[in-house]
Design a protein around this motif. Structure first.
Motif, PDB file in Angstrom:
ATOM      1  N   ARG A  95       0.308  97.057  54.356  1.00  0.00           N
ATOM      2  CA  ARG A  95       0.651  97.831  53.153  1.00  0.00           C
ATOM      3  C   ARG A  95      -0.235  97.409  51.993  1.00  0.00           C
ATOM      4  NH1 ARG A  95       5.337 100.355  52.023  1.00  0.00           N
ATOM      5  NH2 ARG A  95       6.396  99.244  53.711  1.00  0.00           N
ATOM      6  N   ARG A  96      -0.405  96.101  51.820  1.00  0.00           N
ATOM      7  CA  ARG A  96      -1.219  95.632  50.698  1.00  0.00           C
ATOM      8  C   ARG A  96      -2.677  96.082  50.851  1.00  0.00           C
ATOM      9  NH1 ARG A  96       1.756  90.765  51.479  1.00  0.00           N
ATOM     10  NH2 ARG A  96      -0.047  89.870  52.582  1.00  0.00           N
ATOM     11  N   ALA A  97      -3.203  96.059  52.081  1.00  0.00           N
ATOM     12  CA  ALA A  97      -4.581  96.490  52.298  1.00  0.00           C
ATOM     13  C   ALA A  97      -4.731  97.981  51.998  1.00  0.00           C
ATOM     14  CB  ALA A  97      -5.003  96.188  53.733  1.00  0.00           C
ATOM     15  N   ALA A  98      -3.733  98.794  52.405  1.00  0.00           N
ATOM     16  CA  ALA A  98      -3.811 100.234  52.144  1.00  0.00           C
ATOM     17  C   ALA A  98      -3.737 100.530  50.653  1.00  0.00           C
ATOM     18  CB  ALA A  98      -2.695 100.948  52.898  1.00  0.00           C
ATOM     19  N   LEU A  99      -2.810  99.860  49.915  1.00  0.00           N
ATOM     20  CA  LEU A  99      -2.692 100.082  48.465  1.00  0.00           C
ATOM     21  C   LEU A  99      -3.943  99.611  47.732  1.00  0.00           C
ATOM     22  CD1 LEU A  99       1.035  99.082  47.873  1.00  0.00           C
ATOM     23  CD2 LEU A  99       0.041 101.375  47.909  1.00  0.00           C
ATOM     24  N   ALA A 100      -4.695  98.706  48.373  1.00  0.00           N
ATOM     25  CA  ALA A 100      -5.953  98.259  47.773  1.00  0.00           C
ATOM     26  C   ALA A 100      -7.087  99.233  48.049  1.00  0.00           C
ATOM     27  CB  ALA A 100      -6.312  96.876  48.285  1.00  0.00           C
ATOM     28  N   GLY A 101      -6.801 100.340  48.772  1.00  0.00           N
ATOM     29  CA  GLY A 101      -7.796 101.374  49.005  1.00  0.00           C
ATOM     30  C   GLY A 101      -8.553 101.237  50.308  1.00  0.00           C
ATOM     31  N   ARG A 102      -8.034 100.402  51.220  1.00  0.00           N
ATOM     32  CA  ARG A 102      -8.753 100.206  52.472  1.00  0.00           C
ATOM     33  C   ARG A 102      -7.996 100.870  53.611  1.00  0.00           C
ATOM     34  NH1 ARG A 102      -8.743  94.891  50.606  1.00  0.00           N
ATOM     35  NH2 ARG A 102      -7.401  94.237  52.356  1.00  0.00           N
ATOM     36  N   ARG A 103      -8.772 101.425  54.540  1.00  0.00           N
ATOM     37  CA  ARG A 103      -8.176 101.957  55.756  1.00  0.00           C
ATOM     38  C   ARG A 103      -8.320 100.872  56.834  1.00  0.00           C
ATOM     39  NH1 ARG A 103     -11.040 106.986  58.549  1.00  0.00           N
ATOM     40  NH2 ARG A 103     -12.508 105.310  59.059  1.00  0.00           N
ATOM     41  N   THR A 104      -7.212 100.421  57.371  1.00  0.00           N
ATOM     42  CA  THR A 104      -7.232  99.284  58.291  1.00  0.00           C
ATOM     43  C   THR A 104      -6.139  99.422  59.339  1.00  0.00           C
ATOM     44  OG1 THR A 104      -7.211  96.881  58.431  1.00  0.00           O
ATOM     45  CG2 THR A 104      -5.684  97.882  56.884  1.00  0.00           C
ATOM     46  N   THR A 105      -6.149  98.491  60.287  1.00  0.00           N
ATOM     47  CA  THR A 105      -5.173  98.516  61.389  1.00  0.00           C
ATOM     48  C   THR A 105      -4.485  97.158  61.481  1.00  0.00           C
ATOM     49  OG1 THR A 105      -6.849  97.817  62.982  1.00  0.00           O
ATOM     50  CG2 THR A 105      -6.513 100.189  62.699  1.00  0.00           C
ATOM     51  N   TYR A 106      -3.373  97.181  62.215  1.00  0.00           N
ATOM     52  CA  TYR A 106      -2.598  95.952  62.441  1.00  0.00           C
ATOM     53  C   TYR A 106      -2.097  95.986  63.876  1.00  0.00           C
ATOM     54  CZ  TYR A 106       0.933  92.301  61.876  1.00  0.00           C
ATOM     55  OH  TYR A 106       1.682  91.164  62.010  1.00  0.00           O
ATOM     56  N   LEU A 107      -2.425  94.932  64.658  1.00  0.00           N
ATOM     57  CA  LEU A 107      -2.108  94.909  66.082  1.00  0.00           C
ATOM     58  C   LEU A 107      -1.115  93.793  66.370  1.00  0.00           C
ATOM     59  CD1 LEU A 107      -2.792  95.980  68.982  1.00  0.00           C
ATOM     60  CD2 LEU A 107      -4.526  94.178  69.091  1.00  0.00           C
ATOM     61  N   ASP A 108      -0.056  94.119  67.158  1.00  0.00           N
ATOM     62  CA  ASP A 108       0.936  93.127  67.567  1.00  0.00           C
ATOM     63  C   ASP A 108       1.251  93.347  69.047  1.00  0.00           C
ATOM     64  OD1 ASP A 108       2.901  91.266  67.828  1.00  0.00           O
ATOM     65  OD2 ASP A 108       4.446  92.406  66.774  1.00  0.00           O
ATOM     66  N   LEU A 109       0.735  92.433  69.906  1.00  0.00           N
ATOM     67  CA  LEU A 109       0.977  92.534  71.345  1.00  0.00           C
ATOM     68  C   LEU A 109       1.923  91.461  71.870  1.00  0.00           C
ATOM     69  CD1 LEU A 109      -2.560  93.350  72.776  1.00  0.00           C
ATOM     70  CD2 LEU A 109      -0.524  94.792  72.908  1.00  0.00           C
ATOM     71  N   THR A 110       2.400  90.592  70.977  1.00  0.00           N
ATOM     72  CA  THR A 110       3.192  89.449  71.440  1.00  0.00           C
ATOM     73  C   THR A 110       4.675  89.587  71.172  1.00  0.00           C
ATOM     74  OG1 THR A 110       2.809  88.306  69.335  1.00  0.00           O
ATOM     75  CG2 THR A 110       1.229  87.906  71.120  1.00  0.00           C
ATOM     76  N   GLY A 111       5.062  90.448  70.300  1.00  0.00           N
ATOM     77  CA  GLY A 111       6.462  90.560  69.935  1.00  0.00           C
ATOM     78  C   GLY A 111       7.273  91.346  70.951  1.00  0.00           C
ATOM     79  N   PRO A 112       8.575  91.472  70.688  1.00  0.00           N
ATOM     80  CA  PRO A 112       9.426  92.237  71.611  1.00  0.00           C
ATOM     81  C   PRO A 112       9.157  93.742  71.569  1.00  0.00           C
ATOM     82  CG  PRO A 112      10.682  91.537  69.686  1.00  0.00           C
ATOM     83  CD  PRO A 112       9.359  90.872  69.580  1.00  0.00           C
ATOM     84  N   ASP A 113       8.550  94.214  70.470  1.00  0.00           N
ATOM     85  CA  ASP A 113       8.257  95.649  70.318  1.00  0.00           C
ATOM     86  C   ASP A 113       6.777  95.794  69.975  1.00  0.00           C
ATOM     87  OD1 ASP A 113       8.594  98.348  70.206  1.00  0.00           O
ATOM     88  OD2 ASP A 113       9.453  98.364  68.173  1.00  0.00           O
ATOM     89  N   PRO A 114       5.884  95.641  70.971  1.00  0.00           N
ATOM     90  CA  PRO A 114       4.446  95.661  70.679  1.00  0.00           C
ATOM     91  C   PRO A 114       3.994  97.042  70.202  1.00  0.00           C
ATOM     92  CG  PRO A 114       4.807  95.721  73.036  1.00  0.00           C
ATOM     93  CD  PRO A 114       6.153  95.496  72.411  1.00  0.00           C
ATOM     94  N   ALA A 115       3.067  97.036  69.240  1.00  0.00           N
ATOM     95  CA  ALA A 115       2.573  98.298  68.684  1.00  0.00           C
ATOM     96  C   ALA A 115       1.303  98.040  67.906  1.00  0.00           C
ATOM     97  CB  ALA A 115       3.620  98.932  67.778  1.00  0.00           C
ATOM     98  N   VAL A 116       0.601  99.141  67.617  1.00  0.00           N
ATOM     99  CA  VAL A 116      -0.562  99.079  66.760  1.00  0.00           C
ATOM    100  C   VAL A 116      -0.312 100.023  65.584  1.00  0.00           C
ATOM    101  CG1 VAL A 116      -1.786 100.846  68.092  1.00  0.00           C
ATOM    102  CG2 VAL A 116      -3.073  99.283  66.627  1.00  0.00           C
ATOM    103  N   TRP A 117      -0.645  99.560  64.385  1.00  0.00           N
ATOM    104  CA  TRP A 117      -0.465 100.331  63.166  1.00  0.00           C
ATOM    105  C   TRP A 117      -1.828 100.655  62.573  1.00  0.00           C
ATOM    106  CZ3 TRP A 117       4.393 101.514  60.891  1.00  0.00           C
ATOM    107  CH2 TRP A 117       5.498 100.889  61.493  1.00  0.00           C
ATOM    108  N   ALA A 118      -1.906 101.827  61.939  1.00  0.00           N
ATOM    109  CA  ALA A 118      -3.077 102.197  61.138  1.00  0.00           C
ATOM    110  C   ALA A 118      -2.570 102.810  59.842  1.00  0.00           C
ATOM    111  CB  ALA A 118      -3.968 103.173  61.888  1.00  0.00           C
ATOM    112  N   ALA A 119      -3.199 102.478  58.733  1.00  0.00           N
ATOM    113  CA  ALA A 119      -2.703 102.945  57.434  1.00  0.00           C
ATOM    114  C   ALA A 119      -3.858 103.161  56.481  1.00  0.00           C
ATOM    115  CB  ALA A 119      -1.700 101.946  56.865  1.00  0.00           C
ATOM    116  N   ARG A 120      -3.583 104.092  55.473  1.00  0.00           N
ATOM    117  CA  ARG A 120      -4.553 104.351  54.422  1.00  0.00           C
ATOM    118  C   ARG A 120      -3.805 104.895  53.206  1.00  0.00           C
ATOM    119  NH1 ARG A 120      -8.767 108.600  54.775  1.00  0.00           N
ATOM    120  NH2 ARG A 120      -8.453 108.443  52.524  1.00  0.00           N
TER     121      ARG A 120
END
Length: 424
Positions: A95-120
């Motif tokens: 969220r902070r990276a997107a509000l700073a004007g950057r398009r970025t992703t966030y990857l989580d493969l280790t948790g109980p609910d693995p997912a990949v996020w992308a935001a802008r």
């Protein structure tokens, strides 16, 4: 941690060569398998992560295009990804990276609910995000890890078995070499290891076996030459000594004659001892074994020895299997040794199937107790002078009749020689 390492070190020292090689080979293969497994896992996880990020970014682009054209999200669903405006579950770093004007992703493969996020960022202070679940990818990585563990365990097991087989053969060859060396040290000079391994191959164990066999052959030749020389010298001396003895008997009585006769007798005794040692070394002696009552036999031998000794247990009727003539030779030498080099009184004790000859002199020297009797070496000046052949002959004759001679210095003083005979 340190006590555990010390225990492991002591355990490795207690294990045989075969198990040490097997354990070290299995440990090395385990380390290699773990390293390769970690590298494969990381490489596959990197591939999955990169593909997921690219897919999430492409999905984010399509969602943004739909949102800019229609001003809304298509029922909050676009393809397989969840699309949201200001999603409350959006990871805070993203969220902070997107509000700073950057398009970025966030990857989580280790948790109980693995997912990949992308935001802008969209519309100034809003955040457009898509979330794609990665449960299938996580299951794939778990299955990959399971296969890597199974493959690694199989490789380590095969390596341990192969190492055990290889080390078993090596250990067997080394044990054969050690056993042959022990047989040679016990007097079996014709013992040989023989050839091992493939001819012409570079085999260190085969080189060791060849070196031991060569050493044994050389040692056998030297000892046999020494034995032949001793026997020849003693045999050649018998004839002139017999003539010298006869000539000494013809001399007129007097002190010089007594000295000559004494020295001639000493030379004859030494010659006969040398011949007996040569026969014992050549293993030409054969015992005439029979059953004898030990107590009366020892009492008779003690009387014949001429040594003033007290016999304890002369009535011992324990039956032993021995050669009476050779046992007499053994006890005679021990009694003469005790009377000549030890201190009185001398006692002969018969107990069960053992005979102990003890004096109360200075005792046997430490070197004699440690290394056993050596010919022409009496061991200590305080025990008198001599040829050192008496104990040598006693030990050799004991071996012929299957007996065992042990030397000791019992408290408070003195020396004791115990002859243990096989019972009937």
């Amino acid at each position: 941690m340190r006590p555990a390492l010390i225990r492991c070190r002591h355990l490795l020292r207690a294990l045989g060569l075969r198990w040490k090689i097997s354990i070290l080979l299995a440990a090395g293969c385990s380390l290699v398998a773990v390293t390769i497994g970690v590298l494969i896992h990381q490489a596959r996880a990197q591939q999955v992560g990169d593909a997921a990020r690219e897919s999430a970014l492409a999905q984010l682009i399509r969602v943004r295009q739909v949102y800019e054209l229609t001003g809304r999200l298509d029922d909050d669903k676009v393809g397989e990804a969840d699309a949201w405006i200001d999603c409350p579950r959006l990871p805070e770093p993203l969220r902070r990276a997107a509000l700073a004007g950057r398009r970025t992703t966030y990857l989580d493969l280790t948790g109980p609910d693995p997912a990949v996020w992308a935001a802008r960022p969209v519309g100034g202070d809003h955040v457009l995000s898509v979330r794609r679940p990665l449960g299938g990818e996580q299951a794939e990585l778990v299955e990959l890890d399971r296969q890597l563990v199974a493959s690694g365990a199989g490789v380590v097991t095969l390596a341990a078995i192969g190492g055990a087989l290889m080390a078993s053969r090596l250990s067997k060859e080394l044990r054969t070499a050690a056993e042959t060396a022990r047989r040679i040290s016990e007097g079996e000079l014709d013992a040989r290891i023989g050839t091992s391994g493939v001819p012409g191959s570079r085999n260190e164990v085969a080189e060791l076996s060849s070196a031991v066999d060569t050493m044994a052959a050389s040692l056998q030749q030297r000892l046999e030459a020494e034995q032949r020389f001793t026997a020849d010298v003693a045999h050649e001396l018998r004839t002139p000594l017999t003539g010298l003895h006869t000539a000494a008997e013809l001399l007129p009585a007097g002190r010089p004659t007594e000295l000559v006769r004494d020295r001639v007798a000493a030379l004859r005794t030494l010659t006969e001892d040398l011949l007996e040692v040569a026969r014992l070394d050549a293993r030409r002696e054969e015992a005439q074994l029979g059953a004898h009552a030990l107590g009366p036999l020892v009492a008779t031998i003690t009387r014949r020895s001429g040594v003033a000794a007290q016999v304890v247990g002369a009535d011992n009727a324990e039956m032993v299997r021995t050669d009476a003539r050779r046992l007499e030779r053994i006890l005679m030498n021990l009694l003469v040794n005790a009377g000549r080099h030890g201190g009185g009184p001398v006692t002969v004790t018969v107990c069960a199937n053992a005979v102990t000859v003890r004096d109360h002199g200075p005792g046997f020297p430490v070197k004699l107790l440690r290394d056993g009797p050596q010919r022409f070496l009496t061991g200590a000046a305080e025990r008198g002078q001599g040829t050192g052949l008496g104990l040598t002959i006693a030990f050799g004759q004991a071996q012929v009749i299957g007996a065992r001679v042990t030397l000791s210095n019992p408290a408070p003083a003195g020396a004791a020689a115990t002859v243990t005979l096989p019972a009937v």
